[in-house]
Design a protein around this motif. Structure first.
Motif, PDB file in Angstrom:
ATOM      1  N   SER A  11       0.840  -1.204   0.000  1.00 34.42           N
ATOM      2  CA  SER A  11       0.000   0.000   0.000  1.00 34.42           C
ATOM      3  C   SER A  11       0.874   1.252   0.000  1.00 34.42           C
ATOM      4  O   SER A  11       0.536   2.260  -0.625  1.00 34.42           O
ATOM      5  N   ALA A  12       2.037   1.183   0.646  1.00 35.82           N
ATOM      6  CA  ALA A  12       2.936   2.332   0.635  1.00 35.82           C
ATOM      7  C   ALA A  12       3.418   2.601  -0.791  1.00 35.82           C
ATOM      8  O   ALA A  12       3.431   3.748  -1.255  1.00 35.82           O
ATOM      9  N   LEU A  13       3.776   1.533  -1.495  1.00 34.73           N
ATOM     10  CA  LEU A  13       4.224   1.688  -2.880  1.00 34.73           C
ATOM     11  C   LEU A  13       3.122   2.254  -3.753  1.00 34.73           C
ATOM     12  O   LEU A  13       3.342   3.146  -4.581  1.00 34.73           O
ATOM     13  N   LEU A  14       1.905   1.753  -3.522  1.00 33.83           N
ATOM     14  CA  LEU A  14       0.771   2.222  -4.312  1.00 33.83           C
ATOM     15  C   LEU A  14       0.583   3.726  -4.121  1.00 33.83           C
ATOM     16  O   LEU A  14       0.368   4.477  -5.082  1.00 33.83           O
ATOM     17  N   VAL A  15       0.711   4.171  -2.875  1.00 32.44           N
ATOM     18  CA  VAL A  15       0.577   5.603  -2.601  1.00 32.44           C
ATOM     19  C   VAL A  15       1.607   6.387  -3.401  1.00 32.44           C
ATOM     20  O   VAL A  15       1.292   7.398  -4.040  1.00 32.44           O
ATOM     21  N   LEU A  16       2.841   5.889  -3.396  1.00 29.08           N
ATOM     22  CA  LEU A  16       3.898   6.600  -4.125  1.00 29.08           C
ATOM     23  C   LEU A  16       3.587   6.686  -5.619  1.00 29.08           C
ATOM     24  O   LEU A  16       3.732   7.739  -6.237  1.00 29.08           O
ATOM     25  N   VAL A  17       3.136   5.561  -6.192  1.00 26.56           N
ATOM     26  CA  VAL A  17       2.847   5.532  -7.630  1.00 26.56           C
ATOM     27  C   VAL A  17       1.719   6.511  -7.960  1.00 26.56           C
ATOM     28  O   VAL A  17       1.836   7.365  -8.852  1.00 26.56           O
ATOM     29  N   ALA A  22      -0.293  11.866  -9.919  1.00 23.94           N
ATOM     30  CA  ALA A  22      -1.073  13.060  -9.607  1.00 23.94           C
ATOM     31  C   ALA A  22      -0.199  14.309  -9.690  1.00 23.94           C
ATOM     32  O   ALA A  22      -0.588  15.328 -10.281  1.00 23.94           O
ATOM     33  N   ILE A  23       1.003  14.219  -9.117  1.00 22.19           N
ATOM     34  CA  ILE A  23       1.910  15.376  -9.139  1.00 22.19           C
ATOM     35  C   ILE A  23       2.204  15.776 -10.579  1.00 22.19           C
ATOM     36  O   ILE A  23       2.106  16.944 -10.970  1.00 22.19           O
ATOM     37  N   PHE A  24       2.515  14.763 -11.375  1.00 23.17           N
ATOM     38  CA  PHE A  24       2.872  15.008 -12.767  1.00 23.17           C
ATOM     39  C   PHE A  24       1.718  15.678 -13.520  1.00 23.17           C
ATOM     40  O   PHE A  24       1.897  16.668 -14.216  1.00 23.17           O
ATOM     41  N   ALA A  25       0.530  15.136 -13.306  1.00 23.13           N
ATOM     42  CA  ALA A  25      -0.625  15.648 -14.042  1.00 23.13           C
ATOM     43  C   ALA A  25      -0.990  17.049 -13.582  1.00 23.13           C
ATOM     44  O   ALA A  25      -1.228  17.944 -14.398  1.00 23.13           O
ATOM     45  N   GLN A 272      11.224  28.806  -5.615  1.00 29.90           N
ATOM     46  CA  GLN A 272      11.733  29.202  -6.930  1.00 29.90           C
ATOM     47  C   GLN A 272      11.166  28.311  -8.027  1.00 29.90           C
ATOM     48  O   GLN A 272      10.738  28.786  -9.076  1.00 29.90           O
ATOM     49  N   GLY A 273      11.143  27.019  -7.756  1.00 28.89           N
ATOM     50  CA  GLY A 273      10.684  26.067  -8.760  1.00 28.89           C
ATOM     51  C   GLY A 273       9.240  26.329  -9.159  1.00 28.89           C
ATOM     52  O   GLY A 273       8.894  26.354 -10.338  1.00 28.89           O
ATOM     53  N   VAL A 274       8.391  26.565  -8.167  1.00 24.76           N
ATOM     54  CA  VAL A 274       6.975  26.788  -8.459  1.00 24.76           C
ATOM     55  C   VAL A 274       6.806  28.085  -9.227  1.00 24.76           C
ATOM     56  O   VAL A 274       6.100  28.167 -10.228  1.00 24.76           O
ATOM     57  N   ALA A 275       7.506  29.139  -8.785  1.00 21.96           N
ATOM     58  CA  ALA A 275       7.358  30.445  -9.425  1.00 21.96           C
ATOM     59  C   ALA A 275       7.703  30.368 -10.909  1.00 21.96           C
ATOM     60  O   ALA A 275       7.075  31.003 -11.741  1.00 21.96           O
ATOM     61  N   ARG A 276       8.691  29.535 -11.251  1.00 21.67           N
ATOM     62  CA  ARG A 276       9.135  29.508 -12.653  1.00 21.67           C
ATOM     63  C   ARG A 276       8.613  28.299 -13.412  1.00 21.67           C
ATOM     64  O   ARG A 276       9.100  28.022 -14.506  1.00 21.67           O
ATOM     65  N   GLN A 283       8.412  18.578  -9.382  1.00 20.27           N
ATOM     66  CA  GLN A 283       8.020  17.168  -9.343  1.00 20.27           C
ATOM     67  C   GLN A 283       8.873  16.391  -8.350  1.00 20.27           C
ATOM     68  O   GLN A 283       8.360  15.654  -7.509  1.00 20.27           O
ATOM     69  N   ALA A 284      10.183  16.582  -8.438  1.00 19.51           N
ATOM     70  CA  ALA A 284      11.083  15.831  -7.568  1.00 19.51           C
ATOM     71  C   ALA A 284      10.814  16.183  -6.107  1.00 19.51           C
ATOM     72  O   ALA A 284      10.756  15.310  -5.235  1.00 19.51           O
ATOM     73  N   LEU A 285      10.606  17.476  -5.838  1.00 21.12           N
ATOM     74  CA  LEU A 285      10.392  17.901  -4.452  1.00 21.12           C
ATOM     75  C   LEU A 285       9.090  17.337  -3.893  1.00 21.12           C
ATOM     76  O   LEU A 285       9.044  16.848  -2.764  1.00 21.12           O
ATOM     77  N   LEU A 286       8.034  17.418  -4.710  1.00 21.59           N
ATOM     78  CA  LEU A 286       6.742  16.930  -4.212  1.00 21.59           C
ATOM     79  C   LEU A 286       6.803  15.428  -3.965  1.00 21.59           C
ATOM     80  O   LEU A 286       6.288  14.925  -2.964  1.00 21.59           O
ATOM     81  N   LEU A 287       7.464  14.722  -4.868  1.00 21.54           N
ATOM     82  CA  LEU A 287       7.546  13.275  -4.695  1.00 21.54           C
ATOM     83  C   LEU A 287       8.357  12.944  -3.439  1.00 21.54           C
ATOM     84  O   LEU A 287       8.015  12.029  -2.677  1.00 21.54           O
ATOM     85  N   LEU A 288       9.391  13.736  -3.212  1.00 22.08           N
ATOM     86  CA  LEU A 288      10.203  13.546  -2.011  1.00 22.08           C
ATOM     87  C   LEU A 288       9.325  13.745  -0.764  1.00 22.08           C
ATOM     88  O   LEU A 288       9.383  12.981   0.197  1.00 22.08           O
TER      89      LEU A 288
END
Ligand SMILES: Nc1ncnc2c1ncn2[C@@H]1O[C@H](COP(=O)(O)OP(=O)(O)O)[C@@H](O)[C@H]1O
Ligand code: SF4
Ligand SMILES: [Mg+2]
Lengths: 314, 607
Positions: A11-17, A22-25, A272-276, A283-288
């Motif tokens: 279930s933890a893996l499923l959450v990550l996937v 979702a983050i990407f979209a 900075q990432g969001v602003a630009r 993506q990397a930060l949110l996934l982290l």
């Protein structure tokens, strides 16, 4: 115990996937496009299209998603479009700084919360009780940037005890590093401490009315021991659950606190990432963030089992 | 036994070990002060076992807690004294002095072993803490003593490292007793220590207390509402009513020749295993006094058949009636009051065609990570119109599963359940539950509660339903005007009447009572059992009466079925089964029931 954790893994893996998708979209649904920013002022549609092609943004959505995931799995979160540099490098140092801040705040939360909670639960007399209640609601309701400014005014400007902002590595120089850490960590820890204090207070008060406390009293066990050995441990399990959620809030709060105290952490990078619209960075930060969250939940479950033999031994 | 005796029995001097005089306790409540204990006199000598009996709310637990100054925050002692060794007044003692007394001089055992131990600590830690609280030796000595204590209460020392949840209820109560005895207190106060346990386990725990008293010389204050327990175990008994002791004396004397009308009533209400089936139980009409209101005169006056004018204005104090017994009554009865057995008017069951047939029913519960539990295995039973079938067995024997399978809550794995009659199962079989507090929705009026099954099954028009509700309330002995009130306004017995009215609403042919009277005091229990018997006779209902109290079951049942671990081990006519049990398990169940008749008197009767 191990079996229990293994069962939690799918279930933890499923959450990550799901979270990665979702983050990407969602990022791509937000108006704004990194290509437009990169193209400089008044670009021609051709330039934009060329940049888009360069970044691979013209490919089908799913193809983009899978190539990102593929790269991630091979250990490469990609390059930043706009800030420049490998994302691993960008995150690298800052991750350590934010971790130091978060751990500092967590430790403070775990010390301040229970102390305040137990004091609230055991305070006798109207005035102390009202005072403690006030401390609690102020920490809970006043926004982080207000407490941050107040803390700086008090400790850095008026009393000149601590630096008002900036950062020194704790690893390089623990004493100086800690001085820089205290104020931002305290600022970050206050709201969570207040939440924990409230749960501890309720839990302790409830536990003090339980039959096993009556038993301990009937055996001549001292008040203090009853409080710390019987009531507090029994008040902890529900606190663990909120603690897990507080860690999430802590990471959110870090963005504000890092800005406020000029703390070079992930929060600044995220801003900075969001602003630009720097997709790969955000993506990397949110996934982290999601990863940390999932890990914290697992740790909470372990703590739960360690605390309560009925969970551990079934 | 390696435990040494601190205080030899010859110290049983004239000064009582523990003596309460004119003890008074008030609770602050939303309704104002509740005078829970209104001047209690008690004394306890070394090595004796004193029983305290009385209906719930009579102040037994409050007295017990007050003796060791253990009242919850809402309660406070407002007067009187508690003398330990005749000189130390615990009411005036400092908190530090009390901490030294608790556990060391006075140990306590409470009713609910499930909640009385800290779930997060091992038994070893809890025993260790108890010993450490009074400075018992070093770690090694405490550990050795802990093992010794566990073995003293009949638990292998190896289980020291277990957590409370790994022990059964009876075992937990043993652990609780080990804790209470850890520092060899001179007094053990046990508040309903066996009420939450099965009769066989109950007997073991009482035996343990008795042994400890004999071997360690510990004085025991045993609170119970079970007259049988008093008769079998205690030397003296104090009867409480309305926050006062109304009668006190040697067990044989008080139980065989009660002087106080309340004691006499209580004794009559106790169902006795040797009373034949079909005997009417004698309840005490009325309800105990509301201690939030001032009590004028004798608290029992409004329920007492012997009351005289003086009773309503002047409160009687405990006064000697014989050399050894004292009674608080203006007109104590002078001779033993025998009470004639009165049969219930019953119809003979109609054995032509069964109304309920259970054949070959099995049910297994499986849950992940636990072994499967066979709650029912090949259960057969039949129930005829107008018949009461008693179902007995220890907790976990499958009684409730059987009830739920019959009403269709559980689907059996195998076997069939057939209900005769025209209506659907949901209408023909109704149930009355154990807990009169939990089974009524607190936000519905009594009228809506009773009408609920009618709504659920679309029976009648609103007007017809309303008429039916009023008729039913009257039928179960309640004022129809209560229809607009809420459950919280009612006592346990009244709530159970409401539950019965609700069950009767759709005019079922089978009524299942799952421990429906178990939570009630004997005097109230008798009223409800009698009501059920009457309803059955009048309506020709078939009754499946589930209970763990064999005496009650015998009094109401035509036949009895004994369940053990999900199987029927014995079945037969009620009187035969009790008088001549065949199965060893039935014999064990019967042997565990304490008789309310003191041994001496039983011997006299037999002679
Ligand atoms: N914590 C409390 N707050 C208010 N009233 C209470 C409290 N505990 C007990 N009482 C009241 O005190 C009276 C005696 O109760 P209790 O001592 O528990 O009787 P018993 O043990 O005989 O059943 C009852 O009227 C009960 O409602
Ligand atoms: S004092 Fe009066 S009312 Fe009270 S028990 Fe005796 S006779 Fe009955
Ligand atoms: Mg009680």
């Amino acid at each position: 115990m191990t079996g229990y954790l293994l069962r939690r893994l799918p279930s933890a893996l499923l959450v990550l996937v799901l979270a990665s998708f979702a983050i990407f979209a969602i990022l791509r649904l937000i108006p704004g496009d990194p290509a437009t920013t990169l193209a400089g002022s008044d670009p021609s549609p051709d330039t934009i299209a060329a940049i888009r092609a360069d970044l691979g943004l013209d490919r089908p959505f799913l193809a983009q998603y899978f190539s990102w995931i593929g790269d991630l799995l091979s250990g490469d979160p990609g390059r930043s479009y706009l800030i420049g540099g490998q994302i691993t490098d960008l995150i690298g140092d800052r991750f350590g700084n934010t971790l130091a801040l978060a751990i500092g705040a967590l430790v403070l939360m775990l010390v301040l919360g229970p102390i305040l909670g137990v004091l609230c639960a055991t305070a006798r007399g109207r005035v102390p009780r009202a005072l403690l209640g006030a401390v609690n609601s102020v920490s809970l309701t006043v926004p982080v940037f207000v407490t941050g400014v107040l803390l700086v005014l008090l400790f850095a400007v008026t009393w000149r005890l601590l630096p008002p902002g900036g950062h020194q590595s704790i690893v390089a120089d623990p004493v100086i590093g800690l001085q820089y850490l205290v104020l931002p960590a305290l600022c970050l820890a206050l709201p969570g401490s207040a939440v924990i204090a409230r749960y501890i207070k309720d839990g302790v008060l409830q536990a003090l009315g339980e039959d096993y406390v009556r038993t301990a009293r009937s055996l001549g066990v001292s008040r203090r021991r009853i409080l710390w050995r019987h009531a507090l441990p029994n008040a902890l399990p529900p606190v663990l659950t909120v603690l897990g959620m507080q860690v999430g809030a802590l990471l959110g709060g870090a963005v504000v606190v890092e800005a406020l105290f000029a703390w070079p952490g992930l929060g600044q990078l995220a801003e900075q990432g969001v602003a630009r619209r720097d997709y790969p960075v955000v993506q990397a930060l949110l996934l982290l963030l999601v990863g940390v969250y999932v890990l914290v939940q697992l740790l909470t479950d372990i703590a739960y089992a360690l605390l309560d033999p009925r969970v551990r031994l079934g | 036994m390696t435990v040494t005796i601190d205080k030899p029995a010859e110290v049983r001097a004239a000064i009582p070990l523990l003596a309460a005089h004119d003890l008074r306790v008030v609770f602050d409540s939303a309704r104002g002060p509740v005078h829970a204990v209104r001047g209690v006199d008690l004394d306890l000598a070394a090595g004796e076992m004193l029983g305290i009996v009385g209906e719930s709310g009579s102040g037994k637990s409050t007295t017990a807690l007050a003796l060791a100054r253990m009242l919850p925050p809402a309660g406070r002692i407002t007067g009187g004294s508690v003398l330990l060794d005749g000189d130390t007044d615990l009411v005036a003692a400092s908190e530090a002095a009390l901490t030294g007394v608790r556990g060391r001089r006075i140990g306590m055992v409470f009713q609910d072993p499930m909640t009385s131990l800290n779930p997060l600590l091992t038994v070893r830690r809890q025993l260790d803490e108890a010993l450490r609280a009074h400075g018992f030796g070093d770690r090694g000595a405490r550990r050795a003593r802990s093992i010794e204590l566990l073995e003293l209460v009949g638990i292998p020392g190896a289980r020291l490292r277990g957590y409370p949840h790994q022990f059964s209820g009876g075992m937990r109560q043993r652990v609780m007793i080990a804790l209470a005895l850890a520092n060899r207190p001179d007094v053990l106060i046990a508040d309903e220590p066996t009420t939450a346990l099965d009769p066989t386990v109950q007997a073991q725990i009482l035996e343990l207390l008795d042994t400890l008293r004999r071997e360690l010389g510990t004085a025991v204050l045993l609170i119970t509402h079970n007259m049988g327990v008093v008769a079998e175990r205690c030397d003296r008994v104090a009867v409480m009513y309305g926050g006062r002791v109304v009668e006190q004396g040697p067990v044989a004397e008080v139980l065989s020749a009660p002087r106080h009308p309340y004691t006499a009533g209580l004794l009559r209400a106790v169902p006795r295993l040797d009373t034949p089936a079909g005997t009417r139980l004698a309840g005490i009409p009325g309800t105990p006094p509301d201690l939030a209101l001032p009590v004028l005169g004798c608290a029992f006056a409004n329920r007492c058949t012997a009351a005289v004018d003086r009773c309503r204005t002047e409160q009687p104090d405990l006064a000697p009636v014989t050399d050894t017994a004292r009674t608080a009554c203006w007109v104590p009865s002078t001779e033993a009051s025998a009470h004639p057995l009165e049969p219930i008017v019953r119809r003979a069951p109609d054995p032509t065609s069964p109304v309920l047939e259970v054949s070959g029913v099995s049910k297994t519960f499986r849950s992940r990570g636990r072994p499967a539990v066979s709650a029912l295995t090949d259960v057969d039973l039949v129930l005829y119109p107008g018949e009461t079938l008693g179902v007995v067995g220890e907790s976990g024997s499958g009684k409730s599963t059987l009830a739920r399978a019959i009403v269709g809550i559980h689907k059996p794995d195998r076997g069939v359940i057939r209900v005769a009659g025209k209506g659907r199962l949901a209408r023909e079989v109704q149930m009355v539950f154990q807990d009169p507090y939990a089974s009524l929705n607190p936000r519905m009026t009594v009228g809506d509660i009773v009408a609920d099954p009618l709504h659920a099954q679309h029976i009648g028009t609103p007007l017809e339903r309303r008429a039916r509700v009023l008729e039913l309330l009257e039928r179960v002995g309640l004022d129809p005007a209560v229809a607009s009130r809420f459950p919280r306004d009612f006592s346990g017995g009244q709530r159970q009447r409401i539950g019965i009215a609700r069950a009767l609403a759709p005019a079922p042919s089978v009524l299942i009572c799952d421990e429906a009277v178990s939570a009630l005091d004997v005097s109230v229990q008798a009223q409800v059992v009698n009501l059920l018997a009457e309803l059955q006779a009048d309506l020709g209902l078939a009754l499946l009466f589930i209970a763990h109290d064999l005496a009650v079951v015998r009094s109401i049942s035509h036949r009895i079925v004994v369940l053990r671990e999900g199987r029927v081990v014995e079945t037969g006519p009620a009187d035969d089964l009790v008088a001549h049990p065949q199965d060893p398990y039935t014999k064990a169940l019967l042997a565990a029931v304490p008789s309310p008749v003191p041994a001496a008197m039983r011997a006299a009767e037999a002679a």
